[in-house]
Design a protein around this motif. Structure first.
Motif, short mmCIF file in Angstrom:
data_model
loop_
_atom_site.label_atom_id
_atom_site.label_comp_id
_atom_site.label_asym_id
_atom_site.label_seq_id
_atom_site.Cartn_x
_atom_site.Cartn_y
_atom_site.Cartn_z
N ASN A 77 0.87 -1.17 0.00
CA ASN A 77 0.00 0.00 0.00
C ASN A 77 0.91 1.22 0.00
OD1 ASN A 77 -2.16 1.63 0.24
ND2 ASN A 77 -2.72 1.01 2.32
N ALA A 78 1.79 1.27 -0.97
CA ALA A 78 2.90 2.22 -0.93
C ALA A 78 2.44 3.68 -0.97
CB ALA A 78 3.87 1.94 -2.07
N ALA A 79 1.24 3.92 -1.51
CA ALA A 79 0.77 5.30 -1.56
C ALA A 79 0.64 5.87 -0.15
CB ALA A 79 -0.55 5.37 -2.30
N GLU A 80 0.24 5.01 0.81
CA GLU A 80 0.10 5.47 2.19
C GLU A 80 1.25 5.01 3.08
OE1 GLU A 80 -3.49 3.92 1.48
OE2 GLU A 80 -3.54 5.77 0.32
N ALA A 81 1.80 3.84 2.77
CA ALA A 81 2.73 3.23 3.72
C ALA A 81 4.21 3.44 3.36
CB ALA A 81 2.45 1.73 3.82
N SER A 82 4.48 4.23 2.34
CA SER A 82 5.88 4.50 2.03
C SER A 82 6.14 5.99 2.23
CB SER A 82 6.19 4.13 0.58
OG SER A 82 5.71 5.14 -0.28
N SER A 83 7.38 6.40 2.03
CA SER A 83 7.71 7.82 2.21
C SER A 83 7.08 8.70 1.13
CB SER A 83 9.23 8.01 2.23
OG SER A 83 9.73 7.49 3.43
N ALA A 84 6.41 8.09 0.16
CA ALA A 84 5.70 8.89 -0.84
C ALA A 84 4.69 9.81 -0.14
CB ALA A 84 4.98 7.98 -1.83
N THR A 85 4.13 9.31 0.94
CA THR A 85 3.15 10.10 1.67
C THR A 85 3.79 11.34 2.33
OG1 THR A 85 1.53 10.05 3.44
CG2 THR A 85 3.27 8.50 3.65
N LYS A 86 5.11 11.26 2.56
CA LYS A 86 5.82 12.45 3.10
C LYS A 86 6.26 13.38 1.98
CE LYS A 86 7.79 9.63 6.79
NZ LYS A 86 9.03 9.04 7.28
N GLY A 87 6.00 12.95 0.74
CA GLY A 87 6.36 13.81 -0.39
C GLY A 87 7.63 13.38 -1.10
N GLU A 88 8.13 12.19 -0.80
CA GLU A 88 9.33 11.72 -1.48
C GLU A 88 9.02 11.48 -2.96
OE1 GLU A 88 12.94 8.90 -0.25
OE2 GLU A 88 11.11 7.73 -0.59
N THR A 89 9.97 11.83 -3.83
CA THR A 89 9.75 11.58 -5.25
C THR A 89 9.94 10.09 -5.54
OG1 THR A 89 12.07 11.86 -5.84
CG2 THR A 89 10.67 13.84 -5.90
N LEU A 90 9.34 9.66 -6.64
CA LEU A 90 9.50 8.26 -7.07
C LEU A 90 10.99 7.97 -7.29
CD1 LEU A 90 8.26 5.57 -8.12
CD2 LEU A 90 8.21 6.62 -10.38
N GLU A 91 11.68 8.92 -7.89
CA GLU A 91 13.10 8.73 -8.19
C GLU A 91 13.90 8.44 -6.91
OE1 GLU A 91 11.18 10.87 -9.74
OE2 GLU A 91 11.53 10.46 -11.87
N ASP A 92 13.63 9.21 -5.86
CA ASP A 92 14.36 9.00 -4.61
C ASP A 92 14.01 7.64 -4.00
OD1 ASP A 92 15.56 11.42 -4.90
OD2 ASP A 92 14.67 12.38 -3.14
N THR A 93 12.74 7.29 -4.05
CA THR A 93 12.34 5.97 -3.51
C THR A 93 13.11 4.87 -4.23
OG1 THR A 93 10.12 6.85 -3.09
CG2 THR A 93 10.35 4.47 -3.05
N ILE A 94 13.21 4.98 -5.54
CA ILE A 94 13.90 3.95 -6.33
C ILE A 94 15.39 3.93 -6.00
CG2 ILE A 94 14.54 3.24 -8.69
CD1 ILE A 94 11.60 2.66 -7.98
N ARG A 95 16.00 5.10 -5.85
CA ARG A 95 17.43 5.16 -5.49
C ARG A 95 17.68 4.42 -4.17
NH1 ARG A 95 16.96 10.76 -7.31
NH2 ARG A 95 17.89 10.78 -9.39
N VAL A 96 16.78 4.64 -3.23
CA VAL A 96 16.92 3.99 -1.92
C VAL A 96 16.71 2.48 -2.05
CG1 VAL A 96 15.84 3.82 0.36
CG2 VAL A 96 16.30 6.06 -0.64
N MET A 97 15.67 2.09 -2.76
CA MET A 97 15.36 0.66 -2.89
C MET A 97 16.50 -0.10 -3.58
SD MET A 97 12.58 0.40 -1.34
CE MET A 97 12.25 -1.32 -1.60
N ASN A 98 17.27 0.62 -4.39
CA ASN A 98 18.40 -0.01 -5.08
C ASN A 98 19.41 -0.62 -4.10
OD1 ASN A 98 19.36 0.36 -8.28
ND2 ASN A 98 17.43 1.32 -7.71
N HIS A 99 19.47 -0.06 -2.88
CA HIS A 99 20.39 -0.61 -1.88
C HIS A 99 19.83 -1.86 -1.21
CE1 HIS A 99 23.30 2.68 -1.99
NE2 HIS A 99 22.25 3.48 -2.16
#
Ligand code: NCD
Length: 304
Positions: A69-91
């Motif tokens: 439920n990433a729209a609510e349960a990820s940092s996207a809800t804090k306003g993180e961009t998709l690009e940043d989320t992907i950069r982080v997930m890469n680790h």
């Protein structure tokens, strides 16, 4: 192929390889993704697509981390961009499966991701892995793809699975395509231009009844409620095409009814035990096709 974003990335040779591998993985144990981690990042609801990717990963010996439920349960809800989320997930992950309400999101993710990104549906854009499993189902059940008459029914305007399948079918010979919808939900001009360019014969009609006895494959789809500008708009089209048992019985011998699921009334339950009903069997084909996709993207020797 490093990322899987759209069905145009495939040609007949790569489809052949993928489908042959899916068939092998149906019976052969394969732990080749042992120690690898899949991250599923779902900004839209899903049952099949997410679970089938996760099940496929486990069956190949890998592990899964998930934001269902990433729209609510990820940092996207804090306003993180998709690009940043992907950069982080890469680790954290060796492969990322992403579903988003925005067309083009998977492409954006792929543009910056070092690890493979798989598009699990981007808005009204594409849903390539669904179309791959649809095509595999057709081949397994009909025995061939060239020469097949496929009818795609329902919401062709917003249905990303329908759009992706049309692209894939254009790679085969003597395909007959019937597009059944109300004019308001007709297939987009981009897909029709692609079909014309590839010499695929297609007709558009509003009559499902006339189409049922003619087609080898009936691809029924749901009206995509979440893409309509208003509830009233959706209500106008909901229930426009419903397959009942009489209609199913009018199909030719060997003809099949498939559906990406979920169905919300477009196929009556009385059709489920018809010899033409393949939509639940299709789910099983989906699992082995997704195993083949993961295996191809993540095993360098299979990805040439
Ligand atoms: C499809 C989707 O999400 O586009 N579902 C799925 O992945 N099986 C079709 C739909 O939701 O109607």
């Amino acid at each position: 192929m490093h990322h899987l974003v759209e069905t145009q990335q495939f040609d007949r040779a790569s489809l052949r390889k993928l489908f042959d591998l899916a068939t092998i993985l149906e019976t052969k144990r394969d732990d080749s993704l042992h120690g690898k981690i899949l991250a599923s990042l779902f900004f839209e609801p899903s049952t099949r697509t997410r679970f089938s990717f996760e099940s496929a990963m486990y069956r190949l010996g890998g592990h899964v981390i998930t934001a269902e439920n990433a729209a609510e349960a990820s940092s996207a809800t804090k306003g993180e961009t998709l690009e940043d989320t992907i950069r982080v997930m890469n680790h954290y992950a060796d492969v990322i499966v992403i579903r988003s309400p925005e067309a083009g999101a998977a492409e954006r993710a792929a543009a910056i991701s070092e690890v493979p990104v798989i598009n699990a549906g981007d808005g009204a854009g594409q849903h390539p892995t669904q179309a791959l499993l649809d095509l595999y189902t057709i081949e397994r059940e009909i025995g061939h793809i060239d020469g097949v008459h496929v009818a795609i029914i329902g919401d062709l305007r917003y249905g990303r699975a329908a759009r992706s399948l049309a692209y894939l079918l254009s790679k085969y010979n003597d395909i007959k395509l019937t597009l059944v919808s109300s004019p308001e939900l007709a297939m987009g001009a981009d897909i029709k231009a692609h079909l014309d360019e590839h010499g695929v014969k297609y007709t558009e009609t509003e009559s499902l009844k006339d189409t049922m006895p003619e087609a080898d494959v009936i691809y029924q789809t749901r009206v995509q409620k979440e893409r309509f500008p208003s509830k009233e708009e959706y209500e106008r089209f909901k229930g426009g095409y419903i397959i009942d048992r009489t209609m199913a019985d009018s199909m030719k011998e060997g003809g099949i009814i498939i559906h990406p699921l979920p169905r919300v009334g477009e196929i009556m339950p009385e059709v489920d035990d018809s010899p033409h009903a393949v939509y639940f069997k299709q789910v099983g084909y989906g699992l082995i096709v997704r195993m083949a996709i993961l295996s191809t993207l993540m095993n360098p020797q299979r990805n040439s």
